[in-house]
Design a protein around this motif. Sequence first.
Motif, PDB file in Angstrom:
ATOM      1  N   HIS A 135     -10.620 -48.379 -19.918  1.00  0.00           N
ATOM      2  CA  HIS A 135     -11.499 -48.019 -18.798  1.00  0.00           C
ATOM      3  C   HIS A 135     -12.890 -47.655 -19.296  1.00  0.00           C
ATOM      4  O   HIS A 135     -13.902 -48.097 -18.741  1.00  0.00           O
ATOM      5  N   HIS A 136     -12.956 -46.869 -20.344  1.00  0.00           N
ATOM      6  CA  HIS A 136     -14.248 -46.388 -20.844  1.00  0.00           C
ATOM      7  C   HIS A 136     -15.178 -47.543 -21.196  1.00  0.00           C
ATOM      8  O   HIS A 136     -16.395 -47.472 -21.015  1.00  0.00           O
ATOM      9  N   SER A 137     -14.590 -48.612 -21.717  1.00  0.00           N
ATOM     10  CA  SER A 137     -15.415 -49.719 -22.220  1.00  0.00           C
ATOM     11  C   SER A 137     -15.533 -50.872 -21.223  1.00  0.00           C
ATOM     12  O   SER A 137     -16.271 -51.820 -21.479  1.00  0.00           O
ATOM     13  N   VAL A 138     -14.848 -50.806 -20.091  1.00  0.00           N
ATOM     14  CA  VAL A 138     -14.757 -51.997 -19.233  1.00  0.00           C
ATOM     15  C   VAL A 138     -16.103 -52.407 -18.632  1.00  0.00           C
ATOM     16  O   VAL A 138     -16.321 -53.586 -18.346  1.00  0.00           O
ATOM     17  N   GLY A 139     -16.990 -51.465 -18.470  1.00  0.00           N
ATOM     18  CA  GLY A 139     -18.315 -51.801 -17.966  1.00  0.00           C
ATOM     19  C   GLY A 139     -19.266 -52.231 -19.058  1.00  0.00           C
ATOM     20  O   GLY A 139     -20.428 -52.519 -18.791  1.00  0.00           O
ATOM     21  N   GLY A 140     -18.788 -52.230 -20.295  1.00  0.00           N
ATOM     22  CA  GLY A 140     -19.616 -52.646 -21.422  1.00  0.00           C
ATOM     23  C   GLY A 140     -19.985 -51.520 -22.362  1.00  0.00           C
ATOM     24  O   GLY A 140     -20.548 -51.754 -23.436  1.00  0.00           O
ATOM     25  N   CYS A 141     -19.667 -50.279 -21.991  1.00  0.00           N
ATOM     26  CA  CYS A 141     -20.020 -49.142 -22.849  1.00  0.00           C
ATOM     27  C   CYS A 141     -19.410 -49.320 -24.233  1.00  0.00           C
ATOM     28  O   CYS A 141     -18.231 -49.645 -24.367  1.00  0.00           O
ATOM     29  N   ASN A 142     -20.220 -49.130 -25.252  1.00  0.00           N
ATOM     30  CA  ASN A 142     -19.724 -49.263 -26.623  1.00  0.00           C
ATOM     31  C   ASN A 142     -19.183 -47.951 -27.145  1.00  0.00           C
ATOM     32  O   ASN A 142     -19.826 -46.915 -27.069  1.00  0.00           O
ATOM     33  N   MET A 143     -17.974 -48.007 -27.666  1.00  0.00           N
ATOM     34  CA  MET A 143     -17.360 -46.878 -28.343  1.00  0.00           C
ATOM     35  C   MET A 143     -17.715 -46.980 -29.825  1.00  0.00           C
ATOM     36  O   MET A 143     -17.852 -48.075 -30.364  1.00  0.00           O
ATOM     37  N   GLN A 144     -17.819 -45.833 -30.478  1.00  0.00           N
ATOM     38  CA  GLN A 144     -18.140 -45.830 -31.901  1.00  0.00           C
ATOM     39  C   GLN A 144     -17.098 -45.008 -32.659  1.00  0.00           C
ATOM     40  O   GLN A 144     -16.506 -44.083 -32.091  1.00  0.00           O
ATOM     41  N   THR A 145     -16.906 -45.344 -33.918  1.00  0.00           N
ATOM     42  CA  THR A 145     -15.984 -44.577 -34.745  1.00  0.00           C
ATOM     43  C   THR A 145     -16.344 -43.093 -34.675  1.00  0.00           C
ATOM     44  O   THR A 145     -17.499 -42.730 -34.852  1.00  0.00           O
ATOM     45  N   GLY A 146     -15.347 -42.274 -34.419  1.00  0.00           N
ATOM     46  CA  GLY A 146     -15.582 -40.833 -34.352  1.00  0.00           C
ATOM     47  C   GLY A 146     -15.820 -40.325 -32.951  1.00  0.00           C
ATOM     48  O   GLY A 146     -15.894 -39.108 -32.751  1.00  0.00           O
ATOM     49  N   ASP A 147     -15.947 -41.223 -31.982  1.00  0.00           N
ATOM     50  CA  ASP A 147     -16.064 -40.742 -30.603  1.00  0.00           C
ATOM     51  C   ASP A 147     -14.798 -39.971 -30.237  1.00  0.00           C
ATOM     52  O   ASP A 147     -13.695 -40.322 -30.654  1.00  0.00           O
ATOM     53  N   LEU A 148     -15.005 -38.946 -29.453  1.00  0.00           N
ATOM     54  CA  LEU A 148     -13.913 -38.064 -29.063  1.00  0.00           C
ATOM     55  C   LEU A 148     -13.630 -38.224 -27.575  1.00  0.00           C
ATOM     56  O   LEU A 148     -14.531 -38.112 -26.750  1.00  0.00           O
ATOM     57  N   LEU A 149     -12.378 -38.519 -27.253  1.00  0.00           N
ATOM     58  CA  LEU A 149     -11.943 -38.546 -25.854  1.00  0.00           C
ATOM     59  C   LEU A 149     -10.996 -37.379 -25.632  1.00  0.00           C
ATOM     60  O   LEU A 149      -9.947 -37.297 -26.279  1.00  0.00           O
ATOM     61  N   GLY A 150     -11.346 -36.496 -24.735  1.00  0.00           N
ATOM     62  CA  GLY A 150     -10.425 -35.437 -24.336  1.00  0.00           C
ATOM     63  C   GLY A 150      -9.516 -35.966 -23.245  1.00  0.00           C
ATOM     64  O   GLY A 150      -9.951 -36.738 -22.390  1.00  0.00           O
ATOM     65  N   THR A 151      -8.261 -35.545 -23.275  1.00  0.00           N
ATOM     66  CA  THR A 151      -7.324 -36.019 -22.252  1.00  0.00           C
ATOM     67  C   THR A 151      -7.557 -35.357 -20.912  1.00  0.00           C
ATOM     68  O   THR A 151      -7.114 -35.859 -19.886  1.00  0.00           O
ATOM     69  N   GLY A 152      -8.252 -34.225 -20.915  1.00  0.00           N
ATOM     70  CA  GLY A 152      -8.236 -33.328 -19.765  1.00  0.00           C
ATOM     71  C   GLY A 152      -7.076 -32.364 -19.937  1.00  0.00           C
ATOM     72  O   GLY A 152      -6.164 -32.588 -20.753  1.00  0.00           O
ATOM     73  N   THR A 153      -7.124 -31.294 -19.173  1.00  0.00           N
ATOM     74  CA  THR A 153      -6.119 -30.244 -19.293  1.00  0.00           C
ATOM     75  C   THR A 153      -4.747 -30.773 -18.906  1.00  0.00           C
ATOM     76  O   THR A 153      -4.601 -31.437 -17.884  1.00  0.00           O
ATOM     77  N   LEU A 154      -3.762 -30.463 -19.753  1.00  0.00           N
ATOM     78  CA  LEU A 154      -2.421 -31.000 -19.554  1.00  0.00           C
ATOM     79  C   LEU A 154      -1.484 -29.885 -19.100  1.00  0.00           C
ATOM     80  O   LEU A 154      -0.991 -29.092 -19.899  1.00  0.00           O
ATOM     81  N   SER A 155      -1.268 -29.834 -17.813  1.00  0.00           N
ATOM     82  CA  SER A 155      -0.328 -28.880 -17.226  1.00  0.00           C
ATOM     83  C   SER A 155       0.938 -29.640 -16.846  1.00  0.00           C
ATOM     84  O   SER A 155       0.888 -30.820 -16.534  1.00  0.00           O
ATOM     85  N   SER A 156       2.056 -28.916 -16.858  1.00  0.00           N
ATOM     86  CA  SER A 156       3.335 -29.614 -16.658  1.00  0.00           C
ATOM     87  C   SER A 156       3.696 -29.802 -15.192  1.00  0.00           C
ATOM     88  O   SER A 156       4.553 -30.614 -14.859  1.00  0.00           O
TER      89      SER A 156
END
Lengths: 429, 429
Positions: free
Chosen positions: B346-367
Amino acid sequence: MTATTDFTHDPAAKSWVSGAADHPDFPVQNLPLAIFSTDDGRIRGGVAIGDYILCLPASAELLTGEARKAAEAADALHLNAMFAMGPAVVTELRHQLFRLLTDTSRQAELEKHLHRDDVTGLHVPFHVGDYTDFYTGIHHAENIGSLFRPDNPLLPNYKYVPIGYHGRSSSIRVSPAQVKRPSGQTKAPDAEAPSFGPSKRLDYELEMAIWIGQGNDLGEPIPVGEAESHIAGISILNDWSARDIQAWEYQPLGPFLAKNFHSTVSPWVVTLDALAPFRSAQPARPEGDPAPMDYLAHDTSAAAFDVQMEVFLSTAKMRAGGDAPHRLSTGPMTAMYWTAAQLVAHHSVGGCNMQTGDLLGTGTLSSGEDGGEGSLIELTRGGKQAIALPNGETRTFLEDGDEVIIRAYAEREGQPRIGLGECRGTVVG
Amino acid sequence: MTATTDFTHDPAAKSWVSGAADHPDFPVQNLPLAIFSTDDGRIRGGVAIGDYILCLPASAELLTGEARKAAEAADALHLNAMFAMGPAVVTELRHQLFRLLTDTSRQAELEKHLHRDDVTGLHVPFHVGDYTDFYTGIHHAENIGSLFRPDNPLLPNYKYVPIGYHGRSSSIRVSPAQVKRPSGQTKAPDAEAPSFGPSKRLDYELEMAIWIGQGNDLGEPIPVGEAESHIAGISILNDWSARDIQAWEYQPLGPFLAKNFHSTVSPWVVTLDALAPFRSAQPARPEGDPAPMDYLAHDTSAAAFDVQMEVFLSTAKMRAGGDAPHRLSTGPMTAMYWTAAQLVAHHSVGGCNMQTGDLLGTGTLSSGEDGGEGSLIELTRGGKQAIALPNGETRTFLEDGDEVIIRAYAEREGQPRIGLGECRGTVVG
């Protein structure tokens, strides 16, 4: 920082560089900085003078003290190391360069470091650690807000908080740029479910870029009174936006894919020193607006900059027909509801650390009058009123092949015009 | 990527390193990577084995081929250069290290490169170009949404769009961290105007960090089927949040100062290879939920990771009294509504380039169950129900001196436990 005490503002000063005195953007009173490359593959920092670029590292031998070290620090892929030396050093560098470029006795030594015909390109001037886009154009905020909330275009926080959000650093590119139309999810208001495909509402945004010079440590806010000394200079910014992707994705956390496919900056960093003769009072807040809170309160009697922006459109058909680009609108930098200093102070007030090369976008700067809309969504009233181009074409949003050209400059009676250059991007499918 | 074909998942394998076989986090089946420093001032990459760190550059001489080059590339302040070599190279590096660390005949050569008592610290493992925080914890989204919109907690886009926003890279710090309480504008619901001061609703967020290994070029989306090969590994993330600042500032462009004062990551990058035995099917979408759109559709039969997170609180009074940290809640990584691969696609589908070391947070994970709240705002029902600590203290939000400790691990019958280590931060005023 007053205009009168800096000899580089002397309107009578002229450089010995051919054509520089009459150059619409880059007389010797400007001396903006950029990263450039030449046909030998070398990349490094330079200073614009007329149609030429003076190589900074090569000129170091003609400089003294801190200015020499600054020129040496420009022997890099970015201007970060040089601007990290601080505003006094950059001022001194510009002063020494001004003297050399106006002293015909130094011409022979210096002109061998001038480049023009061998220049192969200009680059993003900084390594951008973080990019933040503000929303300071109050008329833009009103125009956009009124499309969604006709009776209440500005949200209650607007006049208290310099609204901003984090943007994407990796996709910042320099002018002239090819901008690939993004695909993404969009949902028509009457559709059951979203669909996927190329954006049909691709837009530009007329903004200024504010570059951070020296940063601050985490947890140590920058006081508003010191904030300007943390600004390296300004450029032009086109914050390309996919309005249809934005409308579907942006709740509740803000724009994401609608903006992160590409942002274009102009290559030249124009310093606040060069803009000093074009300072003006921050426009008075409309009666009834709250006063800025203490951490944002500062002397705004010369805190705004009389910079004019113009946006032009050149379609593929116009280019094929030999037509000149068509001016769509203009926008003044004085449309900022908050000063540049207030943006820096607000950004850091919670402890966030700014770093050299960080980019702050002003947000779209619309004038509030017809002809002063800073984006197509404003010009076309949300895509409902197509605009007619002189060659018979019409536009609501950008089509493939459209080139958007933003120019900006500061002009005042009795002063040579200081130009920002231009920010160009062409949409490709 | 299946668990059975990789010899490093052999549960019977034991390292000759003292204590490694019984280590709760770092048996030889894990081999997570980090940047560490020693008392001689040197900083470089290392691999955890039990309580020790194996120096990667020093071990290069015992490795061959691409693995050797990878270990040499870890002679840096960050792991970016090493992970930019690609997933096959990192796999080969781990394989060769596994063989050496389980082969007693190599002990003498290797143990001189082990560090423990001279280790002075661990560092943020990557240079983070961009940080994106997603919102994939559907129970968190429901919990937060219900505080604002009891009848309609999830917005209409939630089950179509992996909601995310750009975060701040510059303020990412490694555990153990000191987190300075941010000041900012807040406005009580019944107040006329906002006021300024230290946040009174400071919270943690229980998240996982997903690190990008190899990136993509601008304009070239990463297909969802290839997305996992762009993930370097995972760590723990605490996305500290000032709820009162957020509530006032976030409309219309999302969180800004409420989040950018500090984010803490755990130091160890646990690879997806190490987690292969703990893969599970992505939980089925509740009946009636839309299927993922084509660009997000992939085989999810083993796309989730059975990683458990736990959050503990240690107040200053608890520490003074010799009390152990109190476990506030737990959260499963399987609470992600979207897979890690879907986030990258999803992050890259519009063309956005990801780079080594980029950090994606999952968002808060509640059960989604009591005891499974991933933040204090959820645990305390918006600050309305204080929680009681065993020593008699109560909390709605964090107070100065409070230390938040997040631990995470993967556990399954018949496999050595794979730990993520911990992510600690102490609030300072």
